[in-house]
Design an enzyme around this catalytic site. Structure first.
Site, PDB file in Angstrom:
ATOM      1  N   ASP B  95      19.090  39.504   6.660  1.00 16.82           N
ATOM      2  CA  ASP B  95      16.957  39.507   7.763  1.00 16.82           C
ATOM      3  C   ASP B  95      16.598  38.613   7.213  1.00 16.82           C
ATOM      4  O   ASP B  95      16.084  38.975   6.527  1.00 16.82           O
ATOM      5  CB  ASP B  95      17.636  41.052   7.822  1.00 16.82           C
ATOM      6  CG  ASP B  95      16.749  41.592   8.395  1.00 16.82           C
ATOM      7  OD1 ASP B  95      16.766  41.883   9.751  1.00 16.82           O
ATOM      8  OD2 ASP B  95      14.989  41.443   8.632  1.00 16.82           O
ATOM      9  N   ILE B  96      16.003  37.757   8.708  1.00 11.79           N
ATOM     10  CA  ILE B  96      14.500  37.332   9.006  1.00 11.79           C
ATOM     11  C   ILE B  96      13.603  38.564   8.434  1.00 11.79           C
ATOM     12  O   ILE B  96      13.084  38.980   8.553  1.00 11.79           O
ATOM     13  CB  ILE B  96      14.760  36.407   9.291  1.00 11.79           C
ATOM     14  CG1 ILE B  96      15.765  35.156   9.950  1.00 11.79           C
ATOM     15  CG2 ILE B  96      13.919  35.377   9.237  1.00 11.79           C
ATOM     16  CD1 ILE B  96      15.945  34.771  11.116  1.00 11.79           C
ATOM     17  N   ASP B 112      13.431  31.923  18.606  1.00  9.11           N
ATOM     18  CA  ASP B 112      14.595  31.251  18.234  1.00  9.11           C
ATOM     19  C   ASP B 112      15.031  29.937  17.740  1.00  9.11           C
ATOM     20  O   ASP B 112      15.718  29.826  17.323  1.00  9.11           O
ATOM     21  CB  ASP B 112      14.580  30.482  20.191  1.00  9.11           C
ATOM     22  CG  ASP B 112      15.225  32.066  20.931  1.00  9.11           C
ATOM     23  OD1 ASP B 112      14.935  33.297  20.457  1.00  9.11           O
ATOM     24  OD2 ASP B 112      14.827  31.514  22.177  1.00  9.11           O
ATOM     25  N   GLU B 138      17.491  39.304  14.544  1.00 10.21           N
ATOM     26  CA  GLU B 138      17.691  38.732  13.535  1.00 10.21           C
ATOM     27  C   GLU B 138      17.927  38.388  12.134  1.00 10.21           C
ATOM     28  O   GLU B 138      17.709  38.431  11.086  1.00 10.21           O
ATOM     29  CB  GLU B 138      15.637  37.975  13.116  1.00 10.21           C
ATOM     30  CG  GLU B 138      15.404  39.707  11.757  1.00 10.21           C
ATOM     31  CD  GLU B 138      14.872  40.968  13.627  1.00 10.21           C
ATOM     32  OE1 GLU B 138      15.106  40.815  14.441  1.00 10.21           O
ATOM     33  OE2 GLU B 138      13.974  41.223  13.203  1.00 10.21           O
TER      34      GLU B 138
END
Lengths: 270, 259
Positions: B95-96, B112, B138
């Site tokens: 996960d970012i 994006d 994300e």
């Protein structure tokens, strides 16, 4: 079967029911012939005059049905989901013993939820007074379901083969059982032995490593009792392929004699 | 486009009467072209159109990775395989970190670009047999079949470091550095578990990685890794003379002892 189905409260209370001796059979690694061994040990104990139940606790990937060539309509799954009574799921197996099969519908029970734990324990308590010996055939691996199934039993038989991966997994199992269940005594059976005497050598080797590296939380070291070895012979392959019990198909084979010896030693240790 | 409409085709047009306009415009937009020598409206043409739609429905539009649908069918297959073969398999969820901040500070277009960059980075980090999917805004998932538990941490760490080391060029010439938190779990071998339970365990580890400060990897290790090399060495000491009837090479599995 029928006596089990109609078991009303007996009007005259006799002596309290004797509870079965409970033995879990586990291996760590899959594919070591654990289920095959469980079924044949049950047959051997039955021949020695005991009333035996095999409880298939391999909820993840049950195959006692395959070994015994039994495809019942009612399984533990139906009991779990309330579709059937426990009595309906206890079936007679070819070797004269009884089985309680998991059935392949138990996919969702391959991890231990409180519900599965309660169900298993409820079923276990209900069958205990009805048999002399209950063998719990657990799944492969050391998952929480396997550990729980083992924890229900008083005694444990670890099945290993001379293969290094099997020995490692058997050792890992012993280690986990010591750490989590403080097991002080464990039985060992070595399956698929191609040279007589290898089984005891493997047991000794395992015991040495256990003495060096394994300790129960209370400080004691688990002791391995060697129950016997089962020869890797053609009779076993034949029985597996024909989906019959070795004890029935080739009772005179070296492998079957090995199972008988294990049964005898297990009884002697009872 | 006009030449591809089945109604315009002559001869044995199996596709007559089918409403394919919407499907065709979707495919055209995704860059689909009619294979050479295939007559529009013919069965091969229809097959190619269906294949194109299947491909389209398994991809994530933004990143080109496998989408959530494809991931779900892949993980179900993997659970089944692990149960039958007993091979270890690892599921990683990445996960970012602080992605909302990227969106809020630099706009959604930059967001994006960040997602695309991380997606490309994840795809670069894995073996051809591994499956990388975008499973949420994300959030990414990676299925690594036949991944021994001993390598799990190394693989997850390598992915985390690669993402952290890669600068993302966003609109306006700016460079952004983003990190990921990774949680992972091994499928229990020989057990027919469920995809949901496996994902749940990986998700718990992702949550742990986030709550322990982000930009880190946390793995749910299987209990089988408790046997050390020293223990194995002793286990096989004296048993190195394996049975002669066993296939040669099995002795290689046994570590040589130095005692």
């Amino acid at each position: 079967m029928m006596e089990l189905m109609t078991a009303p409260a007996s009007p005259v209370p006799s002596s309290p029911p004797r509870l079965a001796r409970t033995v879990a059979i586990t291996s760590g690694k899959g594919g070591v012939g654990k289920t095959f061994f469980s079924a044949n040990l049950a047959a051997a104990l039955t021949r020695q005059g005991l009333k035996v139940l095999v409880l298939d606790a391999d909820l993840g990937l049950a195959n006692l049905d395959v070994v015994l060539n039994l495809y019942p309509k009612i399984t533990l799954h139906d009991v779990f989901t309330g579709k059937a009574e426990l009595e309906e799921a206890i079936l007679p197996a070819p070797g004269g013993f009884s089985v309680l099969l998991a059935g392949s519908g138990l996919v969702e029970y391959s991890r231990l939820t409180p519900e599965v734990r309660d169900q298993l324990s409820r079923i276990f308590e209900a069958v205990k007074p009805r048999f002399d010996v209950i063998l719990i055939d657990t799944g492969a691996g050391i998952s929480d379901v396997v550990l729980y199934a083992v924890s229900m039993a008083h005694e444990v038989i670890v099945v290993a083969t001379p293969e290094p991966t099997s020995m490692t997994d058997a050792y890992a199992t012993i280690k986990v059982l010591a750490a989590q269940q403080s097991r002080e005594n464990l039985h060992l059976v070595v399956n698929q032995v191609s040279r007589a005497g290898d089984g005891r050598a493997i047991c000794n080797q395992l015991q040495q490593v256990v003495e060096r590296f394994v300790q129960n939380p209370n400080g004691t070291v688990p002791k391995l009792y060697f129950l016997g070895e089962i020869a890797q012979d053609q009779s076993v392959r034949d029985a597996v392929q024909r989906r019959q019990l070795l004890m029935e198909l080739h009772p005179g084979s070296a492998a079957a004699q090995g199972v008988v010896q294990v049964a005898t030693r297990l009884q002697a240790r009872g | 486009m006009a030449g591809a409409t089945p109604t315009g085709a002559t001869g044995a047009t199996d596709a007559v009467g089918l409403r394919l306009d919407a499907a065709l415009s979707l495919l055209m937009q995704a860059g689909w072209t009619v294979p050479d020598g295939v007559a529009p409206g013919s069965n091969p043409w229809l097959q190619s159109l269906i294949d194109g739609l299947c491909e389209l429905s398994s991809r994530d539009a933004l990143t080109g990775l496998n989408n959530r649908r494809q991931f779900e069918s892949a993980i179900a297959r993997e659970v089944d395989r692990v149960a039958r073969i007993g091979e270890p398999a690892l599921l990683l969820l990445a996960d970012i970190d602080h992605f909302k901040k990227v969106n809020d500070t630099h706009g959604h277009a930059a967001g994006d670009v960040v997602i695309q960059s991380v997606a490309a980075c994840l795809q670069d980090c894995v073996r051809p047999m591994d499956l990388v999917a975008r499973v949420g805004g994300e959030e990414f998932a990676i299925i690594l079949p036949n991944c021994p538990p001993a390598f799990g941490q190394t693989v997850a760490e390598r992915i985390r470091q690669k993402v952290a080391a890669r600068a993302v060029a966003i609109i306006g010439g700016q460079q952004l550095n983003v990190t990921v938190s990774i949680g992972g779990a091994f499928a229990p071998p020989w057990v027919r578990s469920s995809a949901a339970l496996w994902s749940e365990r990986a998700d718990q580890q992702l949550y742990r990685a986030k709550s322990e400060g982000r930009n880190r990897t946390c793995l749910d290790m299987p209990p089988l890794t408790v046997v050390s090399a020293e223990e194995k060495g002793m286990l096989f000491a004296g048993l190195t003379q394996s049975d002669p009837t066993e296939p040669s090479g099995s002795g290689d599995l046994m570590p040589k002892t130095t005692e």
